[in-house]
Scaffold this motif. Structure first.
Motif, PDB file in Angstrom:
ATOM      1  N   LYS A  62      -2.245  11.185  -8.670  1.00  0.00           N
ATOM      2  CA  LYS A  62      -1.993  10.669  -7.426  1.00  0.00           C
ATOM      3  C   LYS A  62      -2.712   9.052  -7.386  1.00  0.00           C
ATOM      4  N   LYS A  87      -3.894   5.357  -4.970  1.00  0.00           N
ATOM      5  CA  LYS A  87      -4.043   4.669  -3.703  1.00  0.00           C
ATOM      6  C   LYS A  87      -4.380   3.406  -3.916  1.00  0.00           C
ATOM      7  N   GLY A 130       1.185   3.659  -3.489  1.00  0.00           N
ATOM      8  CA  GLY A 130       0.724   4.808  -3.251  1.00  0.00           C
ATOM      9  C   GLY A 130       1.639   5.994  -3.239  1.00  0.00           C
ATOM     10  N   ASP A 184      -6.077  -0.146  -1.842  1.00  0.00           N
ATOM     11  CA  ASP A 184      -6.792  -0.725  -0.562  1.00  0.00           C
ATOM     12  C   ASP A 184      -7.111  -2.064  -1.117  1.00  0.00           C
ATOM     13  N   VAL A 223       0.663  -1.152  -0.112  1.00  0.00           N
ATOM     14  CA  VAL A 223      -0.017  -0.010  -0.015  1.00  0.00           C
ATOM     15  C   VAL A 223       0.807   1.337   0.053  1.00  0.00           C
ATOM     16  N   GLU A 224       1.952   1.270   0.805  1.00  0.00           N
ATOM     17  CA  GLU A 224       2.533   2.433   0.915  1.00  0.00           C
ATOM     18  C   GLU A 224       3.579   2.712  -0.268  1.00  0.00           C
TER      19      GLU A 224
END
Length: 164
Positions: A85, A87, A38, A89, A34-35
């Motif tokens: 950007k 992200k 992202g 999940d 995830v890090e």
């Protein structure tokens, strides 16, 4: 009496400090995934993958580690240049660990933001994880976006809470 209390305290701390394989996977794979994703950080992203990686985005060519790394470098650079950007999940439908090998099936939701506009992309994945030199790595990764939506994503269990 103090000696027994001290022994009991140390034993309790030792048990609490031990992590389960699933907690290790959460820390070593999913939190880092995830890090890195992202942050659009190819180097950090590829560190969670085995150099023996077999990647199969269903319906496309099967690729190995170096090709997948190259694809991610290009995608992340293109996104950054365009001001996108992202992200990601995850939720999980199935997770199991046997010794140093794990198999997991789940769903992902990619959120992309550009110029105040938000888009979502959903997919389903299955991975084989293997412990290499004491660290969990993604050995095999296959995914598809076919027939996956918000409801399907929400049907999975949140990895942060399932095994902690």
């Amino acid at each position: 009496m103090l000696k027994y209390l001290l022994f009991f305290s140390l034993a309790t701390i030792s048990v609490v400090a031990q992590s389960t394989p699933q907690q290790e996977i959460n820390e070593q794979i999913w939190k880092r995934f995830v890090e890195a994703y992202g942050n659009q950080d190819t180097e950090a992203f590829m560190k969670i993958h085995s150099e023996k990686l077999v990647r199969n985005p269903i319906g496309y060519e099967v690729v190995r580690f170096e090709k997948y790394k190259e694809q991610n470098e290009q995608n992340f650079q293109r996104q950054k240049k365009a001001g996108v950007k992202i992200k990601i999940d995850f939720t999980f439908a199935f997770r199991t660990v046997t010794g140093s090998v794990a198999y997991e099936i789940g769903y992902y939701k990619v959120t992309s933001l550009k110029d105040g506009k938000t888009d979502y992309y959903y997919g389903m994945f299955n991975v084989i994880l293997q412990k290499e030199s004491g660290t969990w790595k993604i050995l095999s990764d296959a995914d598809t976006g076919e027939n996956i939506n918000e409801a399907k994503f929400n049907s999975g269990k949140n990895w942060e809470y399932v095994f902690n």
